[in-house]
Design an enzyme around this catalytic site. Sequence first.
Site, PDB file in Angstrom:
ATOM      1  N   GLU A 132       0.812  -1.303  -0.091  1.00 49.24           N
ATOM      2  CA  GLU A 132      -0.017  -0.181   0.020  1.00 49.24           C
ATOM      3  C   GLU A 132       1.037   1.166   0.052  1.00 49.24           C
ATOM      4  OE1 GLU A 132      -1.881   1.087   3.724  1.00 49.24           O
ATOM      5  OE2 GLU A 132      -3.564   1.801   2.560  1.00 49.24           O
TER       6      GLU A 132
ATOM      7  N   ASP B 245      -5.869   2.451  -1.596  1.00 49.03           N
ATOM      8  CA  ASP B 245      -6.382   3.113  -0.616  1.00 49.03           C
ATOM      9  C   ASP B 245      -6.886   4.433  -1.368  1.00 49.03           C
ATOM     10  OD1 ASP B 245      -7.303   4.907   1.593  1.00 49.03           O
ATOM     11  OD2 ASP B 245      -5.917   3.748   2.951  1.00 49.03           O
TER      12      ASP B 245
ATOM     13  N   GLN C 162      -9.450   0.566  -0.054  1.00 47.96           N
ATOM     14  CA  GLN C 162      -9.912   1.167   1.370  1.00 47.96           C
ATOM     15  C   GLN C 162     -10.507   2.835   0.934  1.00 47.96           C
ATOM     16  OE1 GLN C 162      -6.212   0.792   3.347  1.00 47.96           O
ATOM     17  NE2 GLN C 162      -7.028  -0.770   4.763  1.00 47.96           N
TER      18      GLN C 162
ATOM     19  N   GLU D 103     -11.613   2.541   6.122  1.00 48.79           N
ATOM     20  CA  GLU D 103     -10.748   3.041   6.990  1.00 48.79           C
ATOM     21  C   GLU D 103     -10.713   4.420   7.331  1.00 48.79           C
ATOM     22  OE1 GLU D 103      -6.516   2.756   5.525  1.00 48.79           O
ATOM     23  OE2 GLU D 103      -5.920   1.790   7.165  1.00 48.79           O
TER      24      GLU D 103
HETATM   25  O1  LIG Z   1      -3.876   3.776   5.137  1.00 51.75           O
HETATM   26  C1  LIG Z   1      -3.421   3.183   6.112  1.00 51.75           C
HETATM   27  O2  LIG Z   1      -2.659   3.844   6.907  1.00 51.75           O
HETATM   28  C2  LIG Z   1      -3.315   1.654   6.338  1.00 51.75           C
HETATM   29  O3  LIG Z   1      -4.111   0.936   5.604  1.00 51.75           O
HETATM   30  C3  LIG Z   1      -2.131   0.963   6.790  1.00 51.75           C
HETATM   31  O4  LIG Z   1      -2.175  -0.323   6.761  1.00 51.75           O
HETATM   32  C4  LIG Z   1      -1.056   1.442   7.745  1.00 51.75           C
HETATM   33  O5  LIG Z   1      -1.693   2.289   8.668  1.00 51.75           O
HETATM   34 MG    MG Z   2      -4.995   2.245   4.104  1.00 49.19          MG
END
Ligand SMILES: O=C(O)[C@@H](O)C(=O)CO
Ligand code: MG
Length: 268
Positions: free
Chosen positions: A141, A176, A202, A238
């Site tokens: 990510e 994300d 996300q 999230e």
């Molecule tokens: O976006 C984020 O912060 C989270 O998906 C993660 O895995 C780390 O904090």
């Molecule tokens: Mg994230």
Amino acid sequence: MPRFAANLTLMFTERPFLERFEAAAEAGFTAVEFLFPYEHPPGAIAERLRTFGLTQALFNLPPGDWAAGERGLAALPDRFEELRAGVETGLRYAKATGVARLHLMAGVAPADDSQAQAAYRRAVAWTAERLAREALDLVLEPINARNMPGYFLNDFDVAARLIRDLGLPNLKLQFDLYHCQILHGDVTMRLRALMPMVGHVQTASVPGRHEPGTGEMNDARLFAELDSLGYDGFVGCEYNPAGGTREGLGWFEAYRASQIRQPPSEAP
Ligand SMILES: O=C(O)[C@@H](O)C(=O)CO
Ligand SMILES: [Mg+2]
């Protein structure tokens, strides 16, 4: 309609962690994710998932010393042995929860440092191959620097290039939407281009990281785009509720009726 997963690290924090599973199920979620399960025994989490009919969509492999500011070990050249041990810990939780994908955090390291780049590539390849033996996906990510200053993986194109280069079938992108908008913008076009490698999505509003529909992006439009691209994975919620978690779930009502139980392969 996307399959939403409540993020239990950020949502339902009105209750202690192990009580958030029930709260998510009561609110209509059929899947959950969280950052880390490691303060609780795997059996306790598995029991909550079973009792409340929830699918575990995702969690992160151990990140090093989070309280000391560490945000993963993969790009840290001297921490490979620790990373390997952490992967084995993560796999114990994966087995208990039935999760199908795990996120490997890169760590705080200069993105242009060749030693960090080599360490990251080696750690990602090793972890993906280890997870493949358990029939699990590994996701990476990119994270924006406002939320995580100095984070190594801060560019979707860099992540996509590495995933393509390594060519490992279980190595995928954690997209994300919130980070993508902050890092690059042009979220719809990136979703279209990168969809074949997306293993998890996300959502949160930008810039506040609150409920979808409350920021500068048209989140409902992005969810429809995910559908039209044929994305059938999870969308992790999230976000930090702007007020109470339940009070902020108005956006979810439109989707709630469509949330269906997941196939047995992803049930614990
Ligand atoms: O976006 C984020 O912060 C989270 O998906 C993660 O895995 C780390 O904090
Ligand atoms: Mg994230």
